[in-house]
Structure formats: C-alpha cells, structure tokens
Scaffold this motif. Structure first.
Motif, PDB file in Angstrom:
ATOM      1  N   GLY A   7       0.809  -1.213   0.000  1.00  9.74           N
ATOM      2  CA  GLY A   7       0.000   0.000   0.000  1.00  9.74           C
ATOM      3  C   GLY A   7       0.838   1.256   0.000  1.00  9.74           C
ATOM      4  N   ALA A   8       2.122   1.117  -0.343  1.00  4.08           N
ATOM      5  CA  ALA A   8       3.048   2.248  -0.311  1.00  4.08           C
ATOM      6  C   ALA A   8       3.645   2.519  -1.679  1.00  4.08           C
ATOM      7  CB  ALA A   8       4.169   1.975   0.694  1.00  4.08           C
ATOM      8  N   GLY A   9       2.902   2.167  -2.731  1.00  3.30           N
ATOM      9  CA  GLY A   9       3.418   2.313  -4.075  1.00  3.30           C
ATOM     10  C   GLY A   9       3.166   3.681  -4.662  1.00  3.30           C
ATOM     11  N   ILE A  10       3.607   3.834  -5.901  1.00  2.00           N
ATOM     12  CA  ILE A  10       3.337   5.024  -6.693  1.00  2.00           C
ATOM     13  C   ILE A  10       3.024   4.535  -8.108  1.00  2.00           C
ATOM     14  CG2 ILE A  10       5.811   5.343  -7.131  1.00  2.00           C
ATOM     15  CD1 ILE A  10       3.213   8.188  -7.014  1.00  2.00           C
ATOM     16  N   THR A  11       1.964   5.073  -8.702  1.00  2.00           N
ATOM     17  CA  THR A  11       1.534   4.632 -10.025  1.00  2.00           C
ATOM     18  C   THR A  11       1.393   5.819 -10.955  1.00  2.00           C
ATOM     19  OG1 THR A  11       0.288   2.766  -9.091  1.00  2.00           O
ATOM     20  CG2 THR A  11      -0.267   3.435 -11.333  1.00  2.00           C
ATOM     21  N   GLY A  12       2.011   5.717 -12.131  1.00  2.00           N
ATOM     22  CA  GLY A  12       1.788   6.687 -13.191  1.00  2.00           C
ATOM     23  C   GLY A  12       0.659   6.198 -14.078  1.00  2.00           C
ATOM     24  N   LEU A  13      -0.247   7.094 -14.485  1.00  2.00           N
ATOM     25  CA  LEU A  13      -1.379   6.722 -15.316  1.00  2.00           C
ATOM     26  C   LEU A  13      -1.463   7.615 -16.542  1.00  2.00           C
ATOM     27  CD1 LEU A  13      -2.483   6.919 -12.051  1.00  2.00           C
ATOM     28  CD2 LEU A  13      -4.327   5.604 -13.082  1.00  2.00           C
ATOM     29  N   PHE A  14      -1.834   7.019 -17.669  1.00  2.00           N
ATOM     30  CA  PHE A  14      -2.090   7.756 -18.901  1.00  2.00           C
ATOM     31  C   PHE A  14      -3.411   7.283 -19.481  1.00  2.00           C
ATOM     32  CE2 PHE A  14      -2.235   7.715 -23.527  1.00  2.00           C
ATOM     33  CZ  PHE A  14      -2.088   9.069 -23.800  1.00  2.00           C
ATOM     34  N   ALA A  15      -4.277   8.223 -19.877  1.00  2.00           N
ATOM     35  CA  ALA A  15      -5.575   7.889 -20.458  1.00  2.00           C
ATOM     36  C   ALA A  15      -5.605   8.297 -21.926  1.00  2.00           C
ATOM     37  CB  ALA A  15      -6.692   8.605 -19.703  1.00  2.00           C
ATOM     38  N   ASN A  16      -6.095   7.395 -22.774  1.00  2.00           N
ATOM     39  CA  ASN A  16      -6.247   7.768 -24.179  1.00  2.00           C
ATOM     40  C   ASN A  16      -7.501   8.637 -24.356  1.00  2.00           C
ATOM     41  OD1 ASN A  16      -8.489   6.051 -24.344  1.00  2.00           O
ATOM     42  ND2 ASN A  16      -7.592   4.678 -25.873  1.00  2.00           N
ATOM     43  N   PRO A  17      -7.694   9.251 -25.528  1.00  2.00           N
ATOM     44  CA  PRO A  17      -8.804  10.206 -25.699  1.00  2.00           C
ATOM     45  C   PRO A  17     -10.198   9.616 -25.505  1.00  2.00           C
ATOM     46  CG  PRO A  17      -7.156  10.507 -27.422  1.00  2.00           C
ATOM     47  CD  PRO A  17      -6.791   9.252 -26.705  1.00  2.00           C
ATOM     48  N   ARG A  18     -10.347   8.312 -25.571  1.00  2.00           N
ATOM     49  CA  ARG A  18     -11.656   7.688 -25.405  1.00  2.00           C
ATOM     50  C   ARG A  18     -12.097   7.627 -23.945  1.00  2.00           C
ATOM     51  NH1 ARG A  18     -15.814   5.545 -28.186  1.00  2.00           N
ATOM     52  NH2 ARG A  18     -15.604   3.558 -27.095  1.00  2.00           N
ATOM     53  N   VAL A  19     -11.213   7.873 -23.029  1.00  2.00           N
ATOM     54  CA  VAL A  19     -11.524   7.737 -21.608  1.00  2.00           C
ATOM     55  C   VAL A  19     -12.265   8.969 -21.106  1.00  2.00           C
ATOM     56  CG1 VAL A  19     -10.549   7.456 -19.289  1.00  2.00           C
ATOM     57  CG2 VAL A  19      -9.529   6.238 -21.229  1.00  2.00           C
ATOM     58  N   SER A  20     -13.421   8.760 -20.497  1.00  2.00           N
ATOM     59  CA  SER A  20     -14.213   9.861 -19.946  1.00  2.00           C
ATOM     60  C   SER A  20     -13.686  10.273 -18.574  1.00  2.00           C
ATOM     61  CB  SER A  20     -15.677   9.429 -19.811  1.00  2.00           C
ATOM     62  OG  SER A  20     -15.808   8.439 -18.797  1.00  2.00           O
ATOM     63  N   ASP A  21     -14.168  11.395 -18.084  1.00  2.00           N
ATOM     64  CA  ASP A  21     -13.766  11.846 -16.749  1.00  2.00           C
ATOM     65  C   ASP A  21     -14.158  10.811 -15.691  1.00  2.00           C
ATOM     66  OD1 ASP A  21     -12.731  14.174 -17.791  1.00  2.00           O
ATOM     67  OD2 ASP A  21     -14.486  15.399 -17.310  1.00  2.00           O
ATOM     68  N   ALA A  22     -15.346  10.232 -15.836  1.00  2.00           N
ATOM     69  CA  ALA A  22     -15.798   9.232 -14.876  1.00  2.00           C
ATOM     70  C   ALA A  22     -14.894   8.008 -14.912  1.00  2.00           C
ATOM     71  CB  ALA A  22     -17.241   8.832 -15.161  1.00  2.00           C
ATOM     72  N   GLN A  23     -14.437   7.641 -16.099  1.00  2.00           N
ATOM     73  CA  GLN A  23     -13.555   6.489 -16.220  1.00  2.00           C
ATOM     74  C   GLN A  23     -12.169   6.785 -15.664  1.00  2.00           C
ATOM     75  OE1 GLN A  23     -14.179   5.957 -20.456  1.00  2.00           O
ATOM     76  NE2 GLN A  23     -15.305   4.058 -20.100  1.00  2.00           N
ATOM     77  N   ARG A  24     -11.699   8.011 -15.837  1.00  2.00           N
ATOM     78  CA  ARG A  24     -10.419   8.400 -15.211  1.00  2.00           C
ATOM     79  C   ARG A  24     -10.519   8.254 -13.698  1.00  2.00           C
ATOM     80  NH1 ARG A  24      -6.680  12.039 -18.021  1.00  2.00           N
ATOM     81  NH2 ARG A  24      -6.238  12.990 -16.005  1.00  2.00           N
ATOM     82  N   ASP A  25     -11.635   8.721 -13.156  1.00  2.00           N
ATOM     83  CA  ASP A  25     -11.835   8.602 -11.711  1.00  2.00           C
ATOM     84  C   ASP A  25     -11.858   7.140 -11.288  1.00  2.00           C
ATOM     85  OD1 ASP A  25     -11.970  11.332 -11.514  1.00  2.00           O
ATOM     86  OD2 ASP A  25     -14.159  11.424 -11.433  1.00  2.00           O
ATOM     87  N   ALA A  26     -12.513   6.297 -12.092  1.00  2.00           N
ATOM     88  CA  ALA A  26     -12.601   4.874 -11.767  1.00  2.00           C
ATOM     89  C   ALA A  26     -11.222   4.231 -11.747  1.00  2.00           C
ATOM     90  CB  ALA A  26     -13.502   4.157 -12.770  1.00  2.00           C
ATOM     91  N   ALA A  27     -10.414   4.532 -12.772  1.00  2.00           N
ATOM     92  CA  ALA A  27      -9.063   3.975 -12.836  1.00  2.00           C
ATOM     93  C   ALA A  27      -8.219   4.454 -11.660  1.00  2.00           C
ATOM     94  CB  ALA A  27      -8.404   4.364 -14.149  1.00  2.00           C
ATOM     95  N   GLU A  28      -8.346   5.740 -11.337  1.00  2.00           N
ATOM     96  CA  GLU A  28      -7.559   6.286 -10.231  1.00  2.00           C
ATOM     97  C   GLU A  28      -7.972   5.658  -8.905  1.00  2.00           C
ATOM     98  OE1 GLU A  28      -5.978  10.541  -8.456  1.00  2.00           O
ATOM     99  OE2 GLU A  28      -7.341  10.495 -10.169  1.00  2.00           O
ATOM    100  N   ARG A  29      -9.276   5.429  -8.713  1.00  2.00           N
ATOM    101  CA  ARG A  29      -9.730   4.811  -7.466  1.00  2.00           C
ATOM    102  C   ARG A  29      -9.140   3.415  -7.305  1.00  2.00           C
ATOM    103  NH1 ARG A  29     -14.733   7.194  -8.726  1.00  2.00           N
ATOM    104  NH2 ARG A  29     -15.573   5.226  -9.542  1.00  2.00           N
ATOM    105  N   ILE A  30      -9.060   2.687  -8.391  1.00  2.00           N
ATOM    106  CA  ILE A  30      -8.505   1.333  -8.318  1.00  2.00           C
ATOM    107  C   ILE A  30      -7.021   1.372  -7.975  1.00  2.00           C
ATOM    108  CG2 ILE A  30      -7.965  -0.749  -9.655  1.00  2.00           C
ATOM    109  CD1 ILE A  30     -10.556  -0.210 -11.242  1.00  2.00           C
ATOM    110  N   LEU A  31      -6.262   2.173  -8.700  1.00  2.00           N
ATOM    111  CA  LEU A  31      -4.810   2.205  -8.485  1.00  2.00           C
ATOM    112  C   LEU A  31      -4.430   2.914  -7.191  1.00  2.00           C
ATOM    113  CD1 LEU A  31      -2.811   0.832 -10.416  1.00  2.00           C
ATOM    114  CD2 LEU A  31      -4.972   1.356 -11.519  1.00  2.00           C
TER     115      LEU A  31
END
Length: 283
Positions: free
Chosen positions: A138-162
């Motif tokens: 639980g002490a990690g760091i994650t870089g994330l990149f979203a392609n243009p098809r990703v909505s704001d809600a989906q960005r939030d979903a991905a961030e919540r998981i990681l």
C-alpha cells in the motif's frame, strides 16, 4: 464517447474484472475490498488454481479460470498479465470488448495504450498504468495515462482502483511513461541495490551482518519518510545533513568524484530505452 458507452462502463455498480491474479492484482484487490468495494463485484480470471483459491479465501471475490467468464458484463477490465502474453489475452476477449465497450486498465510494462486499443478491436477506452512493487504494502506510486476515449468518470474509476496501492500521478504525454517505468517502476530495485552496497560496506568496516542490514534498511526507510513527509526537496534535506568538513561531506564528495549522478542518469536512460524496446517487441 457516446452517453451509452459511458453508462456501460460505470464502475458502480458494475463489476471489476481482473485478468490475472498475481501479486500486483492481489494488492489492488486487497485495497479495493479494504476500502469498501463489495467482494461479489470483483471477478478474477486466473489459470492457477492455488491462486484462485487463495484470493477467494482471503477476500471473498469471485474467481474463475476463464477470462471470458470474468469479463461478462464487467464495466472495467484490469489487465494484470505479463507483457509477453498481453496480445494473446486481448485477442481472446476482443469480441466481448466490441459488445460491452469496457474501460481497459493495463498494469503491464511496455505495452502502449495504442497497442492495447488495437488488440481489443479499436476505439476502446484505455488507461495505461505503471505501478511499482511497494504497492504490495500500500506504499506504491503509479503513473497513469488515459487515451482520448476515456471519460472523466472512467479516469476517476481507474484512479480509485490504483490509489488503493498508494499515490498516483497522471501523465499527459504517453511517451513519458517509459521514463515513469525507469524512475519508479524499476526504482525499488535501485534502492535495494543501494541497501545491499551499504550493508556490504558496513560489514567490511567490521559491523555484524544483522546490524549492518538493519542500519541500512532503517536509514533508507527514514530518509524516504523525510522526503515524503517534510515537504522539502531532496537537495535541501541532503544539505541539512551534510556538515562542512564532516563525515557526510566526505562520503558525498566520494560519490560525486565517482560520477554518481552521471551513473544514475545512464541507468535511468537505459531503463527508459529498454521500455521502448519492449513495446516494439510486443507489437
């Protein structure tokens, strides 16, 4: 993205499907459950029976051997498989992706969002991520990149998981994800190498092995906490502990004379280049 596709990929109450149930997937699943995600809403496709049994026993999630069963009606697919098999895995589920239009989240090093999009049939919402092994604590760091098809809600979903595995940072230019991999994805190994060297050097000065190991490990832990919690830069903290003419200055000058910074730069460059090579090799 259409309104229909946005609704089809809503994380709540949609199921999250993990394709692969290894250590990194396990850390994310543990974090999700600990933060209140219903275990019944998490499905894991894992071919190794022992791993399936362990995940089901420890977290109460649904485990299956076949990816097709895990992804059925799931709004988010987390690809937690080795880069070498990613294309094969995607080919097997591409038809379902065309029907359900999920959010695809990848934690595989060296696989670009364009590759994943293409292997899933094209026109897919993809978030490429690069976590590191401290995520297991639980002490990690994650870089994330979203392609243009990703909505704001989906960005939030991905961030919540990681975010269940530690801190997260968004990268706007995917070309920089190889640098993220080189700095933080591979970075824990650099710290471990430094700890090895410090321990060996301490033993060479006469310290017992256990004592040298504890001194090195706790020193790195304390220094990392100071970097994170003090709000000061590494340069400021280094200068504070380096008294003129003292022992620390003698050590730092030796590092600098040996080309320490240039060596670190060369190592990060080599790791970044290798990340690009892996992308090309898997295309």
């Amino acid at each position: 993205m259409s309104a229909a596709s946005s609704e089809s990929t809503a994380v709540s109450p949609a199921t999250i499907a993990f394709i692969g149930g290894g250590n990194m997937a396990r850390s994310l699943i543990a974090g999700l459950v600990a933060r209140g995600t219903a275990p019944a809403s998490i499905r894991v496709a894992e071919p190794v029976e022992a791993l399936r049994d362990s995940l089901r026993a420890d977290y109460g999630v649904v485990t299956v051997a076949d990816a097709a069963e895990a992804i059925a009606d799931a709004g988010v697919w987390v690809f937690a498989v080795k880069p070498q098999v990613m294309r094969t895995v995607c080919d097997a589920v591409a038809a379902t992706a065309a029907e359900t239009d999920p959010l695809a989240v990848s934690i595989a090093a060296g696989i670009t969002s364009a590759q994943l999009d293409r292997w899933l049939g094209g026109d897919r919402a993809v978030v490429r991520t690069m976590p590191n092994t401290p995520a297991l604590l639980g002490a990690g760091i994650t870089g994330l990149f979203a392609n243009p098809r990703v909505s704001d809600a989906q960005r939030d979903a991905a961030e919540r998981i990681l975010a269940t595995a530690g801190e997260t940072v968004w990268i706007d230019d995917e070309a920089l994800m190889d640098a993220v991999t080189a700095v933080s994805g591979s970075g824990p190994a650099y710290a471990f190498l430094l700890a090895e060297a410090m321990q060996a050097a301490g033993q060479a000065q006469g310290l017992p092995e256990d004592t040298a190991r504890t001194l090195a490990a706790q020193t790195l832990l304390g220094a990392a906490r100071m970097l994170v919690e003090s709000g000061e830069t590494a340069e400021v903290l280094r200068k504070r502990v380096t008294s003129p003419g003292g022992t620390t200055q003698a050590a730092i000058e030796t590092f600098e004379a040996g080309g320490f910074r240039a060596l670190v730069d060369a190592a990060i460059t080599a790791a970044t280049r290798r990340g690009r090579e892996l992308s090309a090799a898997n295309d």
